[in-house]
Scaffold this active site. Sequence first.
Site, PDB file in Angstrom:
ATOM      1  N   GLY A  14      45.437  51.843  49.501  1.00 21.66           N
ATOM      2  CA  GLY A  14      45.708  50.523  50.059  1.00 21.66           C
ATOM      3  C   GLY A  14      44.513  49.795  50.651  1.00 21.66           C
ATOM      4  N   ARG A  68      63.391  52.407  33.862  1.00 18.65           N
ATOM      5  CA  ARG A  68      62.469  51.472  34.538  1.00 18.65           C
ATOM      6  C   ARG A  68      63.177  50.210  34.988  1.00 18.65           C
ATOM      7  NH1 ARG A  68      56.972  52.797  34.027  1.00 18.65           N
ATOM      8  NH2 ARG A  68      56.683  54.441  32.498  1.00 18.65           N
ATOM      9  N   LEU A  96      54.961  48.139  34.336  1.00 17.44           N
ATOM     10  CA  LEU A  96      56.126  47.265  34.524  1.00 17.44           C
ATOM     11  C   LEU A  96      56.623  46.802  33.153  1.00 17.44           C
ATOM     12  CD1 LEU A  96      54.567  45.317  37.514  1.00 17.44           C
ATOM     13  CD2 LEU A  96      56.531  46.885  37.656  1.00 17.44           C
ATOM     14  N   ASN A 110      46.713  41.136  39.338  1.00 15.54           N
ATOM     15  CA  ASN A 110      46.305  42.543  39.400  1.00 15.54           C
ATOM     16  C   ASN A 110      44.795  42.587  39.553  1.00 15.54           C
ATOM     17  OD1 ASN A 110      46.514  45.427  39.103  1.00 15.54           O
ATOM     18  ND2 ASN A 110      45.715  45.210  37.019  1.00 15.54           N
ATOM     19  N   HIS A 112      41.527  45.069  38.593  1.00 13.13           N
ATOM     20  CA  HIS A 112      41.128  46.231  37.798  1.00 13.13           C
ATOM     21  C   HIS A 112      39.619  46.415  37.959  1.00 13.13           C
ATOM     22  CE1 HIS A 112      41.435  49.241  34.663  1.00 13.13           C
ATOM     23  NE2 HIS A 112      40.345  48.734  34.132  1.00 13.13           N
ATOM     24  N   GLU A 177      35.431  44.589  45.140  1.00 15.20           N
ATOM     25  CA  GLU A 177      36.867  44.293  44.984  1.00 15.20           C
ATOM     26  C   GLU A 177      37.421  43.679  46.269  1.00 15.20           C
ATOM     27  OE1 GLU A 177      39.497  47.317  43.224  1.00 15.20           O
ATOM     28  OE2 GLU A 177      37.706  48.418  42.661  1.00 15.20           O
TER      29      GLU A 177
HETATM   30  C1  GRF Z   1      41.190  49.940  42.993  1.00 16.53           C
HETATM   31  O1  GRF Z   1      39.965  50.354  42.460  1.00 16.53           O
HETATM   32  C2  GRF Z   1      41.865  48.958  42.087  1.00 16.53           C
HETATM   33  O2  GRF Z   1      40.983  48.137  41.394  1.00 16.53           O
HETATM   34  C3  GRF Z   1      42.569  49.877  41.117  1.00 16.53           C
HETATM   35  O3  GRF Z   1      43.015  50.954  41.889  1.00 16.53           O
HETATM   36  C4  GRF Z   1      42.203  51.089  43.051  1.00 16.53           C
HETATM   37  C5  GRF Z   1      43.118  50.971  44.227  1.00 16.53           C
HETATM   38  O4  GRF Z   1      42.469  51.237  45.432  1.00 16.53           O
HETATM   39  N1  GRF Z   1      43.593  49.167  40.396  1.00 16.53           N
HETATM   40  P1  GRF Z   1      43.133  50.836  46.814  1.00 16.53           P
HETATM   41  O5  GRF Z   1      44.516  51.512  46.853  1.00 16.53           O
HETATM   42  O6  GRF Z   1      43.240  49.354  46.877  1.00 16.53           O
HETATM   43  O7  GRF Z   1      42.229  51.395  47.864  1.00 16.53           O
END
Ligand code: GRF
Length: 218
Positions: A14, A68, A96, A110, A112, A177
């Site tokens: 998180g 699902r 999903l 999302n 990535h 990120e």
């Molecule tokens: C992140 O690297 C995100 O890009 C990927 O999973 C990881 C999640 O990390 N989809 P966090 O739970 O936000 O710390």
Amino acid sequence: MAKQRVAVLISGRGSNMMALIEAAKEPSYPAEIVLVVSNQPDAAGLALAQGEGVPSAIVDHRPYGKDRAAFERLLQDTLEEHRVELVCLAGFMRLLTPGFVLRWHGRMLNIHPSLLPLFPGLDPHGQALQAGVKISGATVHFVIPEADAGPIVAQAAVAVCESDSAETLAERVLAVEHRLYPLALALVAGGRVQMVGNRCRVDGAHHDVDAALIVPEI
Ligand code: GRF
């Protein structure tokens, strides 16, 4: 403009969720995080959300097995209960169904950790190292039925070092990120992103057109 009501969906640590919660504390931020949902009852992020006073819910996928759609019905009900307008997937490790994704078309993001469309799916950092790219990064995109694809809202680039392992690269990408996701959500919630086919147009986007990340520098 009223703040957009956002749910963050997580499965683990998180840290991106926390970056969004932190950013949304700013009074002028165009979104508020009204809910955190985890499909994993023991996700570390749940305690962090609670510590921030953000309502959270566990929607455990396991009782539903392969059904699902039933899992997603509960997820949908939970989102509706909290009058959620935008969904941010942040390390949410469930695929999903197209039905759910299309219901949230243009309203679900999302993140990535690669420069999509390169290296979708599992172990993007391992894939990047294997491919020998000199620059990697992170992407925030609208979610479409295909995993790790969809109109790109924003990207951040990171240099790949000779000495990188998947872990060290992941750590540097994660740091960007945490800057990228709040920015992308602000753009979307602020109504500045228009989806045009499979691309996004961002109103008032500005950047230094002469800035280049060149790797390696000699
Ligand atoms: C992140 O690297 C995100 O890009 C990927 O999973 C990881 C999640 O990390 N989809 P966090 O739970 O936000 O710390």
